[in-house]
Design a protein around this motif. Sequence first.
Motif, PDB file in Angstrom:
ATOM      1  N   LYS A 247      32.568  48.122  31.460  1.00  0.00           N
ATOM      2  CA  LYS A 247      32.777  49.405  30.784  1.00  0.00           C
ATOM      3  C   LYS A 247      34.114  50.043  31.166  1.00  0.00           C
ATOM      4  O   LYS A 247      34.415  51.157  30.722  1.00  0.00           O
ATOM      5  CB  LYS A 247      31.642  50.373  31.132  1.00  0.00           C
ATOM      6  N   GLU A 248      34.915  49.334  31.958  1.00  0.00           N
ATOM      7  CA  GLU A 248      36.241  49.796  32.361  1.00  0.00           C
ATOM      8  C   GLU A 248      36.166  51.196  32.988  1.00  0.00           C
ATOM      9  O   GLU A 248      36.835  52.142  32.559  1.00  0.00           O
ATOM     10  CB  GLU A 248      37.204  49.795  31.150  1.00  0.00           C
ATOM     11  N   ILE A 249      35.303  51.295  33.989  1.00  0.00           N
ATOM     12  CA  ILE A 249      35.093  52.570  34.678  1.00  0.00           C
ATOM     13  C   ILE A 249      35.831  52.558  36.011  1.00  0.00           C
ATOM     14  O   ILE A 249      35.771  51.577  36.759  1.00  0.00           O
ATOM     15  CB  ILE A 249      33.589  52.823  34.915  1.00  0.00           C
ATOM     16  N   THR A 250      36.506  53.650  36.294  1.00  0.00           N
ATOM     17  CA  THR A 250      37.204  53.794  37.574  1.00  0.00           C
ATOM     18  C   THR A 250      36.318  54.588  38.542  1.00  0.00           C
ATOM     19  O   THR A 250      35.806  55.664  38.198  1.00  0.00           O
ATOM     20  CB  THR A 250      38.537  54.532  37.405  1.00  0.00           C
ATOM     21  N   VAL A 251      36.155  54.052  39.740  1.00  0.00           N
ATOM     22  CA  VAL A 251      35.330  54.717  40.769  1.00  0.00           C
ATOM     23  C   VAL A 251      36.250  55.199  41.887  1.00  0.00           C
ATOM     24  O   VAL A 251      37.045  54.417  42.416  1.00  0.00           O
ATOM     25  CB  VAL A 251      34.253  53.782  41.331  1.00  0.00           C
ATOM     26  N   GLN A 252      36.134  56.481  42.209  1.00  0.00           N
ATOM     27  CA  GLN A 252      36.896  57.045  43.323  1.00  0.00           C
ATOM     28  C   GLN A 252      35.936  57.340  44.484  1.00  0.00           C
ATOM     29  O   GLN A 252      35.035  58.178  44.370  1.00  0.00           O
ATOM     30  CB  GLN A 252      37.601  58.345  42.901  1.00  0.00           C
ATOM     31  N   PHE A 253      36.144  56.623  45.564  1.00  0.00           N
ATOM     32  CA  PHE A 253      35.408  56.880  46.809  1.00  0.00           C
ATOM     33  C   PHE A 253      36.317  56.468  47.952  1.00  0.00           C
ATOM     34  O   PHE A 253      36.494  55.297  48.238  1.00  0.00           O
ATOM     35  CB  PHE A 253      34.094  56.099  46.861  1.00  0.00           C
ATOM     36  N   ASP A 254      36.940  57.435  48.567  1.00  0.00           N
ATOM     37  CA  ASP A 254      37.990  57.164  49.546  1.00  0.00           C
ATOM     38  C   ASP A 254      37.530  57.432  50.982  1.00  0.00           C
ATOM     39  O   ASP A 254      38.359  57.630  51.866  1.00  0.00           O
ATOM     40  CB  ASP A 254      39.222  58.039  49.236  1.00  0.00           C
TER      41      ASP A 254
END
Length: 501
Positions: free
Chosen positions: A369-376
């Motif tokens: 689904k071309e999803i970007t996940v931000q978890f830094d």
Amino acid sequence: MEHIKENFKSIRVKLFLTLCIVVIVIIAFLILTNNFVLETFYLYSKTKGLVSIYDRINSYYVQEDDDSSKIRLELEKAAINSNLDILIQSEGNISVYSTNRDFMSNITDLNSINDKITRNRKNIVFKNDKIMVRKIEDSTKGITFLMFSAKLDNDYQLYIRMPFASIKESVRISNKFLYLIGGFTILVGGIVVSFISRRFTTPILELNSIANKMSKLDFSHKYRTTDTEDEINNLGKSINTMSDKLENTIKQLKETNIELEKDIEEKSKIDEMRKQFISDVSHELKTPIALIQGYSEGLIENVNTDDENRKFYASVILDEANKMDKLVAQLLELMKLEYGKREFNNKEFDVCELIKEVIRKSKVMLEEKEITVQFDEDASVMVLADDFYIEQVITNYFTNAIKHVKGENGQKLIKINITPYIENNIVRISVFNTGENIKEEDLTRIWNRFYKADESRNREDGGTGIGLSLVKAVMNNYKKQYGVINKENGVEFYFDLELIV
């Protein structure tokens, strides 16, 4: 009026009234005795004394000559010590000894009226073969005498005269004295009884107060016992023992009642869970069962003869069967969580590592689904919980975000944040996805099982409709906050955990 009645019921008043009655009865008895018995007793005592003097005088003349100076000396002593007049005459009324000439001159007149006196039986006090005691009134002098006359063994005639005080005057004086004694006794006795009754009534009132509190199931007060072994102290010990036993018994009854209520509630919960489970399963399995039934009939009737269509029919049946199995398993788990039948295996673990593992498992869907996940988050954040159920909560939030994420400027974004609140020992974990907001009326409904905010969702999304209900059940068991917030460009779900500092 009621207060007066209560006072008359008190032990102190009853003791005082009892004392007064007893004193009055004793005084009345003594007064009656004085009036009716004292004179008789007085005459008896005087007569007995005169007889004793007669015996002594008679013994003198038996042992000594009648003109002996020793006899005269003894007679004088007797007369002086007992306030008597003594006259002794020989035959022919010749005086042998006399202590009073006036008495001797009056004997002749006395003898002349002996017969008259003898006939008047009221004046005779005592009489036998030798002795006669009479009561004689001298009207000229206003004096009453006891006249003792007897014959000695040597045939001398003995006369003894003794002044007889007015017994009525003595009775009057005695009664007056008794009145004073009675009044003084009641006054002093009242003070003493008040003091003594206070010592008795104070512990009794204390025991009564304790008993009243016990009747209201208040067992906090105990009687202060002493080292004495009197009845009240023993009663106090018995009251304390009874209070302890009653308290323990009632406590046991309450505990038993609580256990019984829990058992009843438990059975009620189990019955309710069973009914709810049957209702939910019946409702949710209608569609997959209908699909399985339809495709199975198609296979049986050879609706499609080619292998490719048969495989499609078989794959649909298998997929629906897997969904049914997953639905039933999740529904059973939800029931156990909601009705408190699931025990948590709490332990310390790093929630950051758990989130990274959930993201890793969803990598294929994210790429498709071309999803970007931000978890830094690189540092460790230790929490206390059951990692299995917390993983389900995070997974439900994350998969829910994947299903509903939409592009913002062509970019689909899911952002996971961890915010510790050290002063409250909690950490908040939030999962944000870009996309449309949830309608206000649906913000609370989405936590109910099988509720679908988006009615257009098809069955291909793989959801069972109970993911958020599981989240709600887990967080309610931990008594921690959870929820959803509409943001400007998306939706954020969150939940709290206990932070290990």
